[in-house]
Each structure stands twice: as structure tokens, then as C-alpha cells.
Scaffold this active site. Sequence first.
Site, PDB file in Angstrom:
ATOM      1  N   GLY A  12      -2.764  -4.236  -3.368  1.00 37.95           N
ATOM      2  CA  GLY A  12      -2.361  -3.101  -2.522  1.00 37.95           C
ATOM      3  C   GLY A  12      -3.527  -2.544  -1.733  1.00 37.95           C
ATOM      4  O   GLY A  12      -3.784  -1.347  -1.748  1.00 37.95           O
ATOM      5  N   ARG A  15      -3.573   0.108   2.446  1.00 34.09           N
ATOM      6  CA  ARG A  15      -3.471   1.537   2.795  1.00 34.09           C
ATOM      7  C   ARG A  15      -4.107   2.396   1.711  1.00 34.09           C
ATOM      8  O   ARG A  15      -4.379   1.921   0.610  1.00 34.09           O
ATOM      9  CB  ARG A  15      -1.996   1.933   2.948  1.00 34.09           C
ATOM     10  CG  ARG A  15      -1.343   1.276   4.132  1.00 34.09           C
ATOM     11  CD  ARG A  15       0.084   1.709   4.325  1.00 34.09           C
ATOM     12  NE  ARG A  15       1.020   1.060   3.434  1.00 34.09           N
ATOM     13  CZ  ARG A  15       1.810   1.700   2.582  1.00 34.09           C
ATOM     14  NH1 ARG A  15       1.778   3.011   2.497  1.00 34.09           N
ATOM     15  NH2 ARG A  15       2.649   1.031   1.822  1.00 34.09           N
ATOM     16  N   VAL A  64       3.336  -8.084  -6.180  1.00 29.46           N
ATOM     17  CA  VAL A  64       2.777  -8.064  -7.547  1.00 29.46           C
ATOM     18  C   VAL A  64       3.862  -8.172  -8.621  1.00 29.46           C
ATOM     19  O   VAL A  64       3.561  -8.413  -9.777  1.00 29.46           O
ATOM     20  CB  VAL A  64       1.906  -6.806  -7.820  1.00 29.46           C
ATOM     21  CG1 VAL A  64       0.661  -6.798  -6.957  1.00 29.46           C
ATOM     22  CG2 VAL A  64       2.712  -5.517  -7.657  1.00 29.46           C
ATOM     23  N   ASN A  90      -4.365  -1.885  -8.201  1.00 32.43           N
ATOM     24  CA  ASN A  90      -4.118  -0.618  -7.504  1.00 32.43           C
ATOM     25  C   ASN A  90      -2.695  -0.481  -6.970  1.00 32.43           C
ATOM     26  O   ASN A  90      -2.192   0.642  -6.853  1.00 32.43           O
ATOM     27  CB  ASN A  90      -5.122  -0.499  -6.340  1.00 32.43           C
ATOM     28  CG  ASN A  90      -4.718   0.548  -5.338  1.00 32.43           C
ATOM     29  OD1 ASN A  90      -4.862   1.746  -5.587  1.00 32.43           O
ATOM     30  ND2 ASN A  90      -4.169   0.120  -4.203  1.00 32.43           N
ATOM     31  N   SER A 142      -2.341   7.326 -13.174  1.00 35.53           N
ATOM     32  CA  SER A 142      -2.091   8.587 -12.471  1.00 35.53           C
ATOM     33  C   SER A 142      -2.075   9.714 -13.487  1.00 35.53           C
ATOM     34  O   SER A 142      -1.704   9.513 -14.653  1.00 35.53           O
ATOM     35  CB  SER A 142      -0.730   8.555 -11.774  1.00 35.53           C
ATOM     36  OG  SER A 142      -0.330   9.857 -11.418  1.00 35.53           O
ATOM     37  N   TYR A 155       7.949   6.789 -12.737  1.00 35.86           N
ATOM     38  CA  TYR A 155       6.540   6.657 -12.341  1.00 35.86           C
ATOM     39  C   TYR A 155       5.604   7.027 -13.501  1.00 35.86           C
ATOM     40  O   TYR A 155       4.659   6.288 -13.820  1.00 35.86           O
ATOM     41  CB  TYR A 155       6.301   7.556 -11.136  1.00 35.86           C
ATOM     42  CG  TYR A 155       4.918   7.477 -10.538  1.00 35.86           C
ATOM     43  CD1 TYR A 155       4.551   6.386  -9.748  1.00 35.86           C
ATOM     44  CD2 TYR A 155       3.988   8.498 -10.727  1.00 35.86           C
ATOM     45  CE1 TYR A 155       3.291   6.326  -9.173  1.00 35.86           C
ATOM     46  CE2 TYR A 155       2.735   8.444 -10.157  1.00 35.86           C
ATOM     47  CZ  TYR A 155       2.385   7.357  -9.377  1.00 35.86           C
ATOM     48  OH  TYR A 155       1.133   7.288  -8.814  1.00 35.86           O
ATOM     49  N   LYS A 159       2.829   4.716 -15.435  1.00 33.20           N
ATOM     50  CA  LYS A 159       1.396   5.058 -15.395  1.00 33.20           C
ATOM     51  C   LYS A 159       0.845   5.336 -16.791  1.00 33.20           C
ATOM     52  O   LYS A 159      -0.318   5.059 -17.076  1.00 33.20           O
ATOM     53  CB  LYS A 159       1.168   6.246 -14.451  1.00 33.20           C
ATOM     54  CG  LYS A 159       1.469   5.926 -12.992  1.00 33.20           C
ATOM     55  CD  LYS A 159       0.575   4.805 -12.471  1.00 33.20           C
ATOM     56  CE  LYS A 159       0.738   4.519 -11.002  1.00 33.20           C
ATOM     57  NZ  LYS A 159      -0.175   3.482 -10.500  1.00 33.20           N
ATOM     58  N   ILE A 188      -3.607  12.748  -4.178  1.00 31.41           N
ATOM     59  CA  ILE A 188      -4.585  12.205  -3.239  1.00 31.41           C
ATOM     60  C   ILE A 188      -3.903  12.064  -1.882  1.00 31.41           C
ATOM     61  O   ILE A 188      -2.760  11.580  -1.805  1.00 31.41           O
ATOM     62  CB  ILE A 188      -5.079  10.807  -3.719  1.00 31.41           C
ATOM     63  CG1 ILE A 188      -5.614  10.867  -5.166  1.00 31.41           C
ATOM     64  CG2 ILE A 188      -6.123  10.239  -2.762  1.00 31.41           C
ATOM     65  CD1 ILE A 188      -6.825  11.722  -5.395  1.00 31.41           C
TER      66      ILE A 188
HETATM   67  P1  NDP Z   1       0.068   3.804  -0.644  1.00 29.95           P
HETATM   68  O1  NDP Z   1       1.539   3.970  -0.643  1.00 29.95           O
HETATM   69  O2  NDP Z   1      -0.739   4.452   0.425  1.00 29.95           O
HETATM   70  O3  NDP Z   1      -0.292   2.227  -0.671  1.00 29.95           O
HETATM   71  C1  NDP Z   1       0.307   1.399  -1.627  1.00 29.95           C
HETATM   72  C2  NDP Z   1      -0.282   0.014  -1.539  1.00 29.95           C
HETATM   73  O4  NDP Z   1       0.370  -0.814  -2.508  1.00 29.95           O
HETATM   74  C3  NDP Z   1      -0.040  -0.647  -0.181  1.00 29.95           C
HETATM   75  O5  NDP Z   1      -1.145  -1.456   0.128  1.00 29.95           O
HETATM   76  C4  NDP Z   1       1.199  -1.501  -0.438  1.00 29.95           C
HETATM   77  O6  NDP Z   1       1.300  -2.639   0.413  1.00 29.95           O
HETATM   78  C5  NDP Z   1       0.937  -1.944  -1.867  1.00 29.95           C
HETATM   79  N1  NDP Z   1       2.143  -2.360  -2.572  1.00 29.95           N
HETATM   80  C6  NDP Z   1       3.252  -1.621  -2.849  1.00 29.95           C
HETATM   81  N2  NDP Z   1       4.150  -2.361  -3.512  1.00 29.95           N
HETATM   82  C7  NDP Z   1       3.605  -3.601  -3.657  1.00 29.95           C
HETATM   83  C8  NDP Z   1       4.059  -4.813  -4.246  1.00 29.95           C
HETATM   84  N3  NDP Z   1       5.259  -4.914  -4.840  1.00 29.95           N
HETATM   85  N4  NDP Z   1       3.247  -5.897  -4.198  1.00 29.95           N
HETATM   86  C9  NDP Z   1       2.035  -5.815  -3.614  1.00 29.95           C
HETATM   87  N5  NDP Z   1       1.545  -4.697  -3.038  1.00 29.95           N
HETATM   88  C10 NDP Z   1       2.330  -3.597  -3.062  1.00 29.95           C
HETATM   89  O7  NDP Z   1      -0.406   4.254  -2.095  1.00 29.95           O
HETATM   90  P2  NDP Z   1      -1.689   5.071  -2.575  1.00 29.95           P
HETATM   91  O8  NDP Z   1      -2.907   4.552  -1.935  1.00 29.95           O
HETATM   92  O9  NDP Z   1      -1.383   6.506  -2.510  1.00 29.95           O
HETATM   93  O10 NDP Z   1      -1.684   4.672  -4.133  1.00 29.95           O
HETATM   94  C11 NDP Z   1      -2.442   3.594  -4.648  1.00 29.95           C
HETATM   95  C12 NDP Z   1      -2.361   3.623  -6.154  1.00 29.95           C
HETATM   96  O11 NDP Z   1      -2.823   4.894  -6.618  1.00 29.95           O
HETATM   97  C13 NDP Z   1      -0.937   3.483  -6.696  1.00 29.95           C
HETATM   98  O12 NDP Z   1      -0.946   2.740  -7.885  1.00 29.95           O
HETATM   99  C14 NDP Z   1      -0.527   4.909  -6.980  1.00 29.95           C
HETATM  100  O13 NDP Z   1       0.465   4.995  -7.965  1.00 29.95           O
HETATM  101  C15 NDP Z   1      -1.849   5.491  -7.451  1.00 29.95           C
HETATM  102  N6  NDP Z   1      -1.925   6.938  -7.353  1.00 29.95           N
HETATM  103  C16 NDP Z   1      -1.790   7.567  -6.137  1.00 29.95           C
HETATM  104  C17 NDP Z   1      -1.858   8.944  -6.073  1.00 29.95           C
HETATM  105  C18 NDP Z   1      -1.716   9.684  -4.788  1.00 29.95           C
HETATM  106  O14 NDP Z   1      -1.640  10.925  -4.857  1.00 29.95           O
HETATM  107  N7  NDP Z   1      -1.695   9.044  -3.639  1.00 29.95           N
HETATM  108  C19 NDP Z   1      -2.079   9.745  -7.278  1.00 29.95           C
HETATM  109  C20 NDP Z   1      -2.221   8.991  -8.486  1.00 29.95           C
HETATM  110  C21 NDP Z   1      -2.151   7.629  -8.507  1.00 29.95           C
HETATM  111  P3  NDP Z   1       2.022  -2.491   1.888  1.00 29.95           P
HETATM  112  O15 NDP Z   1       1.051  -1.705   2.738  1.00 29.95           O
HETATM  113  O16 NDP Z   1       2.147  -3.879   2.349  1.00 29.95           O
HETATM  114  O17 NDP Z   1       3.300  -1.782   1.661  1.00 29.95           O
END
Ligand code: NDP
Length: 249
Positions: A12, A15, A64, A90, A142, A155, A159, A188
Site C-alpha cells: 500500500g 498514498r 494483499v 501497511n 492502529s 477495523y 488491528k 493521521i
Molecule cells: P490510504 O487509504 O491513504 O492508503 C491505503 C493504501 O493501501 C493505498 O496505497 C492502497 O492502494 C492500499 N491498499 C488498500 N487495499 C489494498 C489491497 N487489498 N491490496 C493492496 N493494497 C491495498 O491509507 P492510510 O495511508 O491512511 O493508511 C495506511 C495504513 O495505516 C493502513 O493500514 C491504516 O489502517 C493504518 N492507519 C491509518 C490511520 C489514519 O488515520 N490514516 C490511523 C491508524 C492506522 P490504492 O492506492 O491502489 O488503493
Amino acid sequence: MLFKDKSAIVTGGTRGIGREIVMMLAEEGANIAFTYLKSASDAQILVKEAQSRGAKCLSYQVDVRDFDKSKELIEKVKLDFGGLDILVNNAGITKDKALMMMSRDEWLEVVDTNLGGVFNLTRNVIVTFLKQKSGLIVNVSSVSGIIGLSRQTNYASSKAGIIGFTRSLAREVAPYNIRVNAVAPGFIETDMVSGLKEEYKNELMKRIPLARFGNAKDVANSVRFLLSDAAGYITGQTIIMDGGMSLAL
Ligand code: NDP
């Protein structure tokens, strides 16, 4: 440069937090393979950006949730990069809903992506790490998995599961010089949080002692530490970065 000539996989990466981790690794001299699900054009941009820092960087479209594709990915990355030293799990999604409204699909999709994804990647990397008697794993959990948050039973379960997975695996592979840790971010500022209603965000802010949402760099900084030799005696732990939100009153 902390990770000069090390090879890393970040799931991931396109983004938010994953993207920041990719850039942190590039700046620290690592060669990086990152995955994504849909964002092919974002992936291309990030590859170029990481390469401009002198890193070898390649992107791979891999869901994934797919065990066999995860296995193929690991074998491919080992060939493309000549080895593998670091795994950052991630990739993650939310599908927030009150339990009484949650469908079985909404439950399964979140658990399968967030926790199933950690299993799929780690299971396929671990044999390599065991054979080479070295390896570093950081899983992105998380704060929701620690304190629980309303409308996040799916979720939070995934986590919390990651924390148990991290602790168990850390014990299992410590004799092979492999460290396994996790980070647990609070709110975040990424796409995941930008969709929340303004009222809810204001409500949340009142519960954060540092009175701000975190940013992806706050998370990448902790990942850098856990992957570095400075954390050489740390395994099975989860670092919380949530502006103090989970502190008891
Ligand atoms: P985003 O939604 O900004 O990005 C998610 C990323 O995961 C993207 O790159 C997306 O790919 C990828 N992704 C989603 N589903 C799949 C899949 N099935 N297979 C492969 N890749 C996948 O998320 P965040 O950056 O906010 O979060 C990143 C991590 O941090 C996550 O695990 C989230 O649970 C955790 N987190 C986030 C928090 C927050 O407040 N933002 C707080 C606590 C934990 P694509 O771009 O192609 O869709």
C-alpha cells in the site's frame, strides 16, 4: 543513510502513510518494492520520485488479500532486487459502520485486507528471513485496535489482531535474528481520514491532548526507528503515535 543497499517491500505504498514510508526508505538509501491495488498512475509518480533520491524503486499491482499473488510477488522482488531485508505491512482499509448495520462482506473485506494481508505477505517472506537469519518487519496497526472506536468493530478487530500477530511472531523468530514490531497511529491526515464528517473530526480533536491530527511523517519516523539498529533490542512491541489520545484520563 540508515538502510543503504537494503531491500524493502512496503504494501500500500501509493498514498498516505505508505507513500511517506517509501520516501523515508528512499532517503535512507534502501531499494524499495511497493504494492498498490488500483492507483497505477500514483504508483508511477512515486517510483519516479523515489528514484530521483537515488533509490531503486519498483511498483507492483498486487491485492494483499491474494495469498498466491503475494507469494509470486515475494519471489519476483527477490529476483528483481537480489534479496530482501525489510517488510512493512501497511496496506489497510476501513468500512466503518455500526455493528447492527454491518454486512458480512464489510466484516470480511476489512479483516481479510488488514489482517489477512499481513499473514499473506509475512508468511511468504518469513522462510527467506529464517534461511538468511536476518530480517525486519514492521506492521501498521492502529490505536483503534487498542482502545476500540465506535463503528469500527471490523477495523479494530483486524488491528488488534495485528498486535497479537506481531507479538507471537516476534517470539517465534527472535532466535533467527528477526525483529517484528508494530506502529499504532491515531488519526493521521490521509485519504482515510479526510472522508470523516467535520463534526466527528471536531469531536475527535477534543480527545487529542496534542490538539492536532498526526501526519504521515509522524508514522514514518517511528517506522524508521523500529527498522534501525537503534531499536536493535526491541521486538514484539507496538509504538503508539496518537497525540496522547489513548492516554487514560
Ligand atoms: P490510504 O487509504 O491513504 O492508503 C491505503 C493504501 O493501501 C493505498 O496505497 C492502497 O492502494 C492500499 N491498499 C488498500 N487495499 C489494498 C489491497 N487489498 N491490496 C493492496 N493494497 C491495498 O491509507 P492510510 O495511508 O491512511 O493508511 C495506511 C495504513 O495505516 C493502513 O493500514 C491504516 O489502517 C493504518 N492507519 C491509518 C490511520 C489514519 O488515520 N490514516 C490511523 C491508524 C492506522 P490504492 O492506492 O491502489 O488503493
